[in-house]
Design an enzyme around this catalytic site. Structure first.
Site, mmCIF file in Angstrom:
data_model
loop_
_atom_site.group_PDB
_atom_site.id
_atom_site.type_symbol
_atom_site.label_atom_id
_atom_site.label_comp_id
_atom_site.label_asym_id
_atom_site.label_seq_id
_atom_site.Cartn_x
_atom_site.Cartn_y
_atom_site.Cartn_z
ATOM 1 N N CYS B 125 -2.341 12.562 -41.201
ATOM 2 C CA CYS B 125 -2.861 13.761 -40.760
ATOM 3 C C CYS B 125 -2.363 14.624 -41.715
ATOM 4 O O CYS B 125 -1.179 15.116 -41.789
ATOM 5 C CB CYS B 125 -2.523 14.362 -39.304
ATOM 6 S SG CYS B 125 -2.913 16.061 -38.944
ATOM 7 N N CYS B 128 -1.594 18.483 -40.963
ATOM 8 C CA CYS B 128 -0.366 18.810 -39.862
ATOM 9 C C CYS B 128 0.315 17.384 -39.608
ATOM 10 O O CYS B 128 0.856 16.853 -40.154
ATOM 11 C CB CYS B 128 -0.800 19.727 -38.500
ATOM 12 S SG CYS B 128 -2.173 18.963 -37.752
ATOM 13 N N SER B 129 0.282 17.006 -38.165
ATOM 14 C CA SER B 129 0.896 15.905 -37.964
ATOM 15 C C SER B 129 0.329 15.208 -36.740
ATOM 16 O O SER B 129 0.869 14.615 -35.823
ATOM 17 C CB SER B 129 2.355 16.114 -37.461
ATOM 18 O OG SER B 129 2.463 17.155 -36.229
ATOM 19 N N CYS B 130 -1.081 15.275 -36.652
ATOM 20 C CA CYS B 130 -1.697 14.674 -35.474
ATOM 21 C C CYS B 130 -1.423 13.136 -35.351
ATOM 22 O O CYS B 130 -1.683 12.433 -36.538
ATOM 23 C CB CYS B 130 -3.274 15.066 -35.444
ATOM 24 S SG CYS B 130 -3.839 16.655 -35.821
#
Lengths: 120, 222, 93
Positions: B125, B128-130
């Protein structure tokens, strides 16, 4: 023109593969985020947008859960759940309490030293 | 430790960085970090005081988070290896297939992507940090790091080599950037020499890193 | 019926609006192929402000790595795929 988190393709160094187990306050922050989200008071989209609004320096300087904490603070004020005055007052109170117990100099690695009374 | 301190300002990191000089006055960054940890406590206390959330709810979500580990994803992969009909269902509807094994996925759509002899998948991602948290738990720190997010869409093979994964040129690489509400699970290839293993033994071979796609499961490791 | 079908050639709009945008900058102005249609979703650009609106079709779009990066080191078969909303995709002739 990039938002500070839109970093795909930018030059960066080697990936640091070391693992990080969440420390106590990070777990609390993660649980709090989920609990607030479950009440419909903060969506992941709003959180992301709040984090993006923090700017470049925050992206560099704050750790992951610190950014989420910043987003939660912004969101609670934006949604009218809390006021900034309330937050500032509570921060002062918590800070004083921790200072009284000699636990004020927190860094990311020392948060586990929070005394048991601080745990919910 | 000093290495961590140097990297302090330049990397998105979550690791503890214990200091060599615990009695020195706090540096500006320490004050910022202190503020945010105090803020986190303050917000929690305020929200509990106001009845927005309860301490029990916060605890429940922490426990729920702790209860989800990559072993859940490994079970899904192992089932797909042994059961062709399940495998088909997994690729058709990841949420339903995960739920079949007792792993409900809510709020996002789980999509499984298949490693084959000529295609290797890796997930990121960049924004972000999906990450498929409902199936694999929390993402590793490196997955959330600037270095991984910036480079794996730019020089994926170099990044994979850093993880010890060297793909030959006749294998095509698919890099999946999770930019929306889709969460990707890489289904690694079943290694050779595992015909005699039962599902539990197979699941034990499936690593988190193989389900993200930075690693493969080597043949003959069993 | 979605506007685009798998196999459709598309170009990511080369715009830079402010706000919460889930189309990464490294893909803006790039050409790719629709790999898959995921269905219609609420628009994150509005959800970010706690607003709803008409749902947007979401597509998995595949880009050749060599088309994204002029000096790409790797196989010509390597691809980068991202999940992009309908209003960010222009059809190619």
């Amino acid at each position: 023109m990039r938002s500070p988190q839109d970093i795909g393709g930018l030059p960066e160094g080697p990936v640091n593969p070391s693992e990080h187990m969440l420390n106590f306050w990070e777990k609390q922050a993660d649980g709090l985020r989920a609990a607030v989200g479950a009440k419909g008071l903060m969506s992941s989209h709003e959180s992301r947008r709040a984090i993006e609004s923090l700017g470049e320096d925050a992206m560099e300087r704050l750790t992951y859960y610190e950014r989420w904490t910043a987003a939660l603070s912004l969101q609670m004020v934006e949604r009218g759940v809390l006021t900034q005055d309330e937050i500032d007052a509570k921060v002062a109170e918590v800070r004083q309490r921790l200072a009284d117990t000699g636990e004020l100099e927190l860094t990311s690695g020392e948060a586990e030293k929070l005394p048991a009374e601080q745990l919910p | 430790m000093s290495q961590d301190h140097q990297n302090h300002h330049h990397h998105d990191h979550d690791h503890d960085h214990g200091h060599d000089h615990p009695h020195a006055p706090p540096q500006p960054d320490d004050k910022v970090h202190s503020y945010y940890q105090i803020l986190s406590i303050a917000l929690k206390e305020l929200l509990i005081e106001k009845g927005v959330v309860t301490a029990a709810q916060v605890r429940q979500f922490i426990e729920k988070r702790d209860s989800i580990t990559p072993a859940n994803g490994a079970k899904v992969v192992a089932r797909a290896w042994v059961d062709p009909a399940y495998r088909a269902r997994l690729f058709e509807d990841g949420n339903a297939a995960a739920a079949e094994l007792g792993f409900p996925i809510t709020g996002t759509r789980l999509v499984a992507v298949e490693n084959t002899p000529d295609t290797h998948n890796v997930v990121v991602c960049t924004l972000c940090s999906c990450y498929p948290r409902d199936l694999l738990g929390l993402p590793p720190a490196w997955y959330k790091s600037r270095a991984y997010r910036a480079r794996v869409v730019r020089e994926p093979r170099a990044v994979l080599r850093e993880f010890g994964t060297d793909l030959s040129d006749d294998v095509a690489l698919r890099v999946h950037d999770s930019t929306a509400d889709i969460r990707f699970l890489v289904v690694p290839q079943r290694p050779a020499g595992t015909e005699g293993l039962d599902e539990d033994a197979l699941a034990a071979l499936v690593t988190r890193d193989a389900m993200i796609g930075v690693a493969r499961i080597e043949d003959g490791a069993h | 019926m979605s506007r685009l079908s798998p196999g459709a050639l598309v170009r990511v709009r080369e715009d830079y609006p402010p706000g919460h945008i889930r189309t990464p900058v490294y893909l803006r102005g790039k050409q790719g192929v629709v790999e898959r249609y995921f269905g219609a979703f609420e628009n994150p650009e509005r959800l970010a402000y706690n607003l709803t609106g008409p749902k947007k079709d979401l597509y998995k779009v595949r880009f050749r790595a060599a088309d994204l990066w002029p000096d790409y080191q790797g196989s010509p078969k390597d691809v980068i795929e991202a999940d992009i909303y309908d209003h960010w995709l222009e059809t190619m002739g």
